[in-house]
Scaffold this active site. Structure first.
Site, PDB file in Angstrom:
ATOM      1  N   PRO A   1       0.804  -1.215   0.000  1.00  0.00           N
ATOM      2  CG  PRO A   1      -0.363  -1.317   2.002  1.00  0.00           C
ATOM      3  CD  PRO A   1       0.712  -1.973   1.232  1.00  0.00           C
ATOM      4  CD  GLU A   2       4.144   2.526  -3.527  1.00  0.00           C
ATOM      5  OE1 GLU A   2       4.362   3.604  -4.090  1.00  0.00           O
ATOM      6  OE2 GLU A   2       4.639   1.456  -3.917  1.00  0.00           O
TER       7      GLU A   2
ATOM      8  CE  LYS B   1       4.911   5.216   1.092  1.00  0.00           C
ATOM      9  NZ  LYS B   1       6.227   4.565   1.226  1.00  0.00           N
TER      10      LYS B   1
ATOM     11  CG  HIS C   1      -1.773 -13.527   8.577  1.00  0.00           C
ATOM     12  ND1 HIS C   1      -0.831 -14.244   9.271  1.00  0.00           N
ATOM     13  CD2 HIS C   1      -1.826 -14.063   7.339  1.00  0.00           C
ATOM     14  CE1 HIS C   1      -0.309 -15.172   8.463  1.00  0.00           C
ATOM     15  NE2 HIS C   1      -0.903 -15.088   7.295  1.00  0.00           N
TER      16      HIS C   1
ATOM     17  NE  ARG D   1      13.906  -0.692  -0.483  1.00  0.00           N
ATOM     18  CZ  ARG D   1      13.346  -0.284   0.638  1.00  0.00           C
ATOM     19  NH1 ARG D   1      12.205   0.328   0.591  1.00  0.00           N
ATOM     20  NH2 ARG D   1      13.904  -0.500   1.790  1.00  0.00           N
TER      21      ARG D   1
END
Length: 299
Positions: free
Chosen positions: A2-3, A61, A102, A282
DNA sequence: ACACCCTCCTGATGGC
DNA sequence: TGCCATCAGGAGGGTG
């Protein structure tokens, strides 16, 4: 992952489902989910119970729900901050539904309607309660939670100061992608939209920010705005299916990505296979032709 | 002060 | 089939 666009989709979903509703009880099923709430899980659950969620807000965010002590029309005094991290989800569910694998935190409401669940596989996300303080970036606007006061405005909000951003880029001694990911310079941009904005602006990720022209800086900022606005319209990017909205549905911007995740696939502008570099532990995806590596690169 | 690196975490995937 | 390595990465805290 999520951004900004994904968090905004979640914010809109929460606005529809939780605004004005009073919490009956909260249950913390995994203490790591509230690790940034330094007073501990018991304090978190005790202080959120009986409070009313007001209209959710977002910067970059970060998401927060202002909390009122006396119903939907009273002013907020604190807020519940939510950061989704890598895999956090805020789901609005029928109360009877069985717990997700979760599930970390669950909220029930005094009206007995749908509950709110914080589900987070990789546990990089978190919830916390925080005081509201005046917004240094927009002093006349509504207050913001103290722990996120150091975050820059995001490029889709009115408080974003382009001049300040350009001056900061000139002062920095780093590469443009690292700068885009620095939430104290510009917030809301993560790995996916950084790569997309750089592809659109035809800039390599290692371009030293201090050598960027004003036109180049404007190009990458405009590109970031455009790609995030388009992603928002598409409901966000659900690249690895960990991102979903409050109804558990993914977005469909993944099919519109030009760079991220397209290793060895042809560049949509020139046909050159997209390359993948490892940087900051990354991936960075870019076109070797449209985005040539600068002679003097800064990782 | 600043730039940069490490760490937290789980599940999917691939090599042998 | 099992086992281990690798990858995904936001952001705070530590290092030089």
């Amino acid at each position: 992952m999520p951004e900004l666009p994904e968090v905004e989709v979640v914010r809109r979903g929460l606005d529809r489902w939780t605004t004005g509703r009073t919490v009956a009880a909260a249950e913390v099923l995994h203490p790591r989910a509230v690790r940034r709430h330094l007073e501990g899980p018991a304090d978190f659950t005790a202080r959120v119970a009986g409070r009313t969620f007001l209209a959710p807000r977002r910067r970059g965010k970060y998401l927060w729900l202002p909390l009122s002590d006396a119903g939907p029309d009273a002013p907020p005094d604190t807020a519940m901050i939510a950061h989704l991290g890598m895999s956090g989800q805020l789901l609005v569910n029928e109360s009877g539904r069985e717990p997700e694998k979760h599930l970390r935190v669950r909220f029930t409401f005094a009206d007995g309607g749908r509950d709110l669940r914080f589900v987070d596989q990789r546990t990089f996300g978190h919830l916390m309660l925080a005081d509201l303080v005046p917004d240094a970036l927009a002093p006349d606007a509504a207050p913001v939670p103290a722990p996120i006061a150091h975050i820059a405005a995001d490029p889709l909000e009115a408080a974003f100061d382009e001049e300040r951003f350009f001056r900061a880029l000139r002062r920095k001694r780093t590469g443009i992608k690292r700068a885009l990911l620095d939430q104290s310079l510009i917030s809301g941009v993560g790995n996916i939209y950084a790569d997309e904005a750089l592809w659109r602006a035809r800039l390599h990720w290692a371009r030293p920010t201090e050598t960027m022209t004003r036109a180049e800086a404007e190009r990458v900022l405009t590109a970031a705005r455009e790609v995030m606005a388009a992603a928002l319209k598409a409901g966000g990017t659900s690249f690895d299916s960990l991102y979903v909205n409050v109804d558990g549905e993914g977005g469909y911007f993944e099919r519109s990505l030009d760079a991220y995740g397209r290793r060895d696939e042809p560049c949509r502008r020139c046909g050159t296979p997209i390359r993948r570099d490892v940087f900051m532990n990354r991936s960075s995806f870019s076109c070797p032709t449209c985005q040539p590596r600068p002679r003097r690169a800064r990782a």
